[in-house]
Design a protein around this motif. Structure first.
Motif, PDB file in Angstrom:
ATOM      1  N   ASN A  17      40.711  31.176  66.530  1.00 53.30           N
ATOM      2  CA  ASN A  17      41.841  30.618  65.807  1.00 53.30           C
ATOM      3  C   ASN A  17      41.901  31.295  64.447  1.00 53.30           C
ATOM      4  OD1 ASN A  17      42.686  28.853  67.751  1.00 53.30           O
ATOM      5  ND2 ASN A  17      41.726  27.059  66.844  1.00 53.30           N
ATOM      6  N   THR A  18      43.055  31.233  63.814  1.00 53.32           N
ATOM      7  CA  THR A  18      43.216  31.810  62.485  1.00 53.32           C
ATOM      8  C   THR A  18      43.467  30.689  61.490  1.00 53.32           C
ATOM      9  OG1 THR A  18      44.154  33.810  63.446  1.00 53.32           O
ATOM     10  CG2 THR A  18      44.548  33.449  61.124  1.00 53.32           C
ATOM     11  N   GLU A  19      42.765  30.754  60.370  1.00 59.47           N
ATOM     12  CA  GLU A  19      42.910  29.755  59.314  1.00 59.47           C
ATOM     13  C   GLU A  19      43.221  30.486  58.004  1.00 59.47           C
ATOM     14  OE1 GLU A  19      39.404  27.603  57.148  1.00 59.47           O
ATOM     15  OE2 GLU A  19      39.898  26.468  58.942  1.00 59.47           O
ATOM     16  N   THR A  20      44.199  29.992  57.264  1.00 59.95           N
ATOM     17  CA  THR A  20      44.516  30.583  55.971  1.00 59.95           C
ATOM     18  C   THR A  20      43.538  30.060  54.932  1.00 59.95           C
ATOM     19  OG1 THR A  20      46.853  30.691  56.567  1.00 59.95           O
ATOM     20  CG2 THR A  20      46.312  30.940  54.243  1.00 59.95           C
ATOM     21  N   VAL A  21      42.920  30.975  54.209  1.00 61.53           N
ATOM     22  CA  VAL A  21      41.933  30.626  53.192  1.00 61.53           C
ATOM     23  C   VAL A  21      42.430  31.186  51.853  1.00 61.53           C
ATOM     24  CG1 VAL A  21      39.535  30.891  52.481  1.00 61.53           C
ATOM     25  CG2 VAL A  21      40.102  30.734  54.899  1.00 61.53           C
ATOM     26  N   TYR A  22      42.269  30.416  50.784  1.00 63.11           N
ATOM     27  CA  TYR A  22      42.694  30.855  49.462  1.00 63.11           C
ATOM     28  C   TYR A  22      41.477  31.141  48.583  1.00 63.11           C
ATOM     29  CZ  TYR A  22      47.235  29.205  50.930  1.00 63.11           C
ATOM     30  OH  TYR A  22      48.398  29.036  51.620  1.00 63.11           O
ATOM     31  N   MET A  23      41.619  32.161  47.738  1.00 65.40           N
ATOM     32  CA  MET A  23      40.560  32.488  46.786  1.00 65.40           C
ATOM     33  C   MET A  23      41.198  32.920  45.473  1.00 65.40           C
ATOM     34  SD  MET A  23      39.265  36.196  48.168  1.00 65.40           S
ATOM     35  CE  MET A  23      38.415  36.651  46.693  1.00 65.40           C
ATOM     36  N   THR A  24      40.423  32.938  44.424  1.00 67.41           N
ATOM     37  CA  THR A  24      40.904  33.354  43.112  1.00 67.41           C
ATOM     38  C   THR A  24      41.362  34.805  43.172  1.00 67.41           C
ATOM     39  OG1 THR A  24      39.363  31.845  42.059  1.00 67.41           O
ATOM     40  CG2 THR A  24      40.264  33.595  40.682  1.00 67.41           C
ATOM     41  N   CYS A  25      42.485  35.083  42.558  1.00 63.51           N
ATOM     42  CA  CYS A  25      43.038  36.440  42.557  1.00 63.51           C
ATOM     43  C   CYS A  25      42.044  37.402  41.901  1.00 63.51           C
ATOM     44  CB  CYS A  25      44.357  36.460  41.803  1.00 63.51           C
ATOM     45  SG  CYS A  25      45.103  38.114  41.676  1.00 63.51           S
ATOM     46  N   PRO A  26      41.695  38.491  42.578  1.00 66.48           N
ATOM     47  CA  PRO A  26      40.730  39.437  42.004  1.00 66.48           C
ATOM     48  C   PRO A  26      41.315  40.281  40.867  1.00 66.48           C
ATOM     49  CG  PRO A  26      41.512  40.243  44.105  1.00 66.48           C
ATOM     50  CD  PRO A  26      42.090  38.876  43.926  1.00 66.48           C
ATOM     51  N   ASP A  27      42.642  40.293  40.722  1.00 64.01           N
ATOM     52  CA  ASP A  27      43.270  41.087  39.672  1.00 64.01           C
ATOM     53  C   ASP A  27      43.327  40.347  38.335  1.00 64.01           C
ATOM     54  OD1 ASP A  27      43.668  43.128  41.493  1.00 64.01           O
ATOM     55  OD2 ASP A  27      45.715  42.514  41.971  1.00 64.01           O
ATOM     56  N   CYS A  28      43.754  39.073  38.380  1.00 61.75           N
ATOM     57  CA  CYS A  28      43.946  38.328  37.127  1.00 61.75           C
ATOM     58  C   CYS A  28      42.871  37.271  36.893  1.00 61.75           C
ATOM     59  CB  CYS A  28      45.325  37.672  37.108  1.00 61.75           C
ATOM     60  SG  CYS A  28      45.535  36.349  38.322  1.00 61.75           S
ATOM     61  N   GLY A  29      41.961  37.078  37.839  1.00 62.59           N
ATOM     62  CA  GLY A  29      40.908  36.085  37.677  1.00 62.59           C
ATOM     63  C   GLY A  29      41.414  34.655  37.702  1.00 62.59           C
ATOM     64  N   GLY A  30      42.586  34.436  38.269  1.00 63.30           N
ATOM     65  CA  GLY A  30      43.141  33.086  38.382  1.00 63.30           C
ATOM     66  C   GLY A  30      44.088  32.691  37.269  1.00 63.30           C
ATOM     67  N   THR A  31      44.295  33.557  36.286  1.00 62.66           N
ATOM     68  CA  THR A  31      45.163  33.208  35.155  1.00 62.66           C
ATOM     69  C   THR A  31      46.643  33.431  35.442  1.00 62.66           C
ATOM     70  OG1 THR A  31      45.045  35.423  34.193  1.00 62.66           O
ATOM     71  CG2 THR A  31      43.336  33.830  33.529  1.00 62.66           C
ATOM     72  N   GLY A  32      46.958  34.315  36.373  1.00 58.55           N
ATOM     73  CA  GLY A  32      48.358  34.631  36.664  1.00 58.55           C
ATOM     74  C   GLY A  32      48.942  35.663  35.711  1.00 58.55           C
ATOM     75  N   ARG A  33      48.142  36.159  34.787  1.00 54.67           N
ATOM     76  CA  ARG A  33      48.601  37.136  33.796  1.00 54.67           C
ATOM     77  C   ARG A  33      47.670  38.343  33.792  1.00 54.67           C
ATOM     78  NH1 ARG A  33      53.477  36.434  32.267  1.00 54.67           N
ATOM     79  NH2 ARG A  33      53.113  37.409  30.263  1.00 54.67           N
ATOM     80  N   ILE A  34      48.229  39.502  33.523  1.00 57.35           N
ATOM     81  CA  ILE A  34      47.482  40.751  33.402  1.00 57.35           C
ATOM     82  C   ILE A  34      47.750  41.316  32.003  1.00 57.35           C
ATOM     83  CG2 ILE A  34      47.269  43.130  34.246  1.00 57.35           C
ATOM     84  CD1 ILE A  34      46.300  41.272  36.311  1.00 57.35           C
ATOM     85  N   ARG A  35      46.730  41.770  31.336  1.00 55.20           N
ATOM     86  CA  ARG A  35      46.882  42.380  30.025  1.00 55.20           C
ATOM     87  C   ARG A  35      46.955  43.891  30.207  1.00 55.20           C
ATOM     88  NH1 ARG A  35      42.835  39.937  26.280  1.00 55.20           N
ATOM     89  NH2 ARG A  35      44.196  38.170  26.538  1.00 55.20           N
ATOM     90  N   CYS A  36      48.021  44.488  29.670  1.00 55.48           N
ATOM     91  CA  CYS A  36      48.235  45.938  29.795  1.00 55.48           C
ATOM     92  C   CYS A  36      48.199  46.601  28.421  1.00 55.48           C
ATOM     93  CB  CYS A  36      49.586  46.229  30.434  1.00 55.48           C
ATOM     94  SG  CYS A  36      49.749  45.587  32.088  1.00 55.48           S
ATOM     95  N   ILE A  37      47.663  47.785  28.383  1.00 51.68           N
ATOM     96  CA  ILE A  37      47.661  48.571  27.145  1.00 51.68           C
ATOM     97  C   ILE A  37      48.691  49.693  27.330  1.00 51.68           C
ATOM     98  CG2 ILE A  37      46.310  50.024  25.601  1.00 51.68           C
ATOM     99  CD1 ILE A  37      43.832  48.473  26.555  1.00 51.68           C
ATOM    100  N   MET A  38      49.674  49.709  26.446  1.00 49.25           N
ATOM    101  CA  MET A  38      50.761  50.695  26.527  1.00 49.25           C
ATOM    102  C   MET A  38      50.288  52.039  25.946  1.00 49.25           C
ATOM    103  SD  MET A  38      52.959  48.738  27.932  1.00 49.25           S
ATOM    104  CE  MET A  38      54.567  49.437  27.799  1.00 49.25           C
ATOM    105  N   TYR A  39      51.120  53.037  26.055  1.00 49.88           N
ATOM    106  CA  TYR A  39      50.787  54.393  25.591  1.00 49.88           C
ATOM    107  C   TYR A  39      50.480  54.449  24.096  1.00 49.88           C
ATOM    108  CZ  TYR A  39      55.436  54.776  23.574  1.00 49.88           C
ATOM    109  OH  TYR A  39      56.549  54.586  22.820  1.00 49.88           O
TER     110      TYR A  39
END
Length: 136
Positions: A17-39
């Motif tokens: 059977n297939t079960e949907t499992v959730y985990m903390t986002c590996p990109d933002c660490g669960g914050t929903g935001r990403i910090r970017c450094i511009m040029y």
């Protein structure tokens, strides 16, 4: 090549059977935001694309599919023997969800079929990354 099982035999099929499992986002660490450094070295905070889905905002978590081992009982109603390059025997099993099984996925007891199913689930669960993005 001789079939191990015959028409009318009661067998157990190794399935999952297939079960949907959730985990903390590996990109933002669960914050929903990403910090970017511009040029020009200015920092900005943007929505995380890894945990947002379509028009939905970032949730801070991603989903993947986990396989759960299962054994189902059924009756063999047909046998297909292919003696081509890679010979195999395939059985039509009535009473289970997927009704065609190769011989290595069938057993005469529930316990034996469950052992086979657990090996299949373990192999498929080894690489959950392939399901993360796009299904959040």
């Amino acid at each position: 090549m001789k079939p191990k099982y015959g028409i009318g035999d009661q067998v157990w099929a190794a399935t999952c059977n297939t079960e949907t499992v959730y985990m903390t986002c590996p990109d933002c660490g669960g914050t929903g935001r990403i910090r970017c450094i511009m040029y020009d070295d200015t920092e900005v905070s943007i929505d995380c694309g890894g945990c947002s889905s379509g028009y939905n905002p970032p949730s801070g978590r991603v989903s993947y599919y986990k396989r759960i081992a299962k054994a189902e009982s059924g009756t063999i109603t047909g046998i297909n023997i292919d003696s081509g390059r890679e010979p195999y025997i395939e059985y039509t099993v009535q009473g289970v969800y997927c009704y065609r099984y190769k011989e290595h996925k069938l057993a005469l007891s529930y316990a034996d079929a469950l052992v086979i199913a657990e090996a299949i689930a373990e192999k498929e669960n080894a690489y959950p990354v392939k399901f993360w993005y796009g299904y959040g």
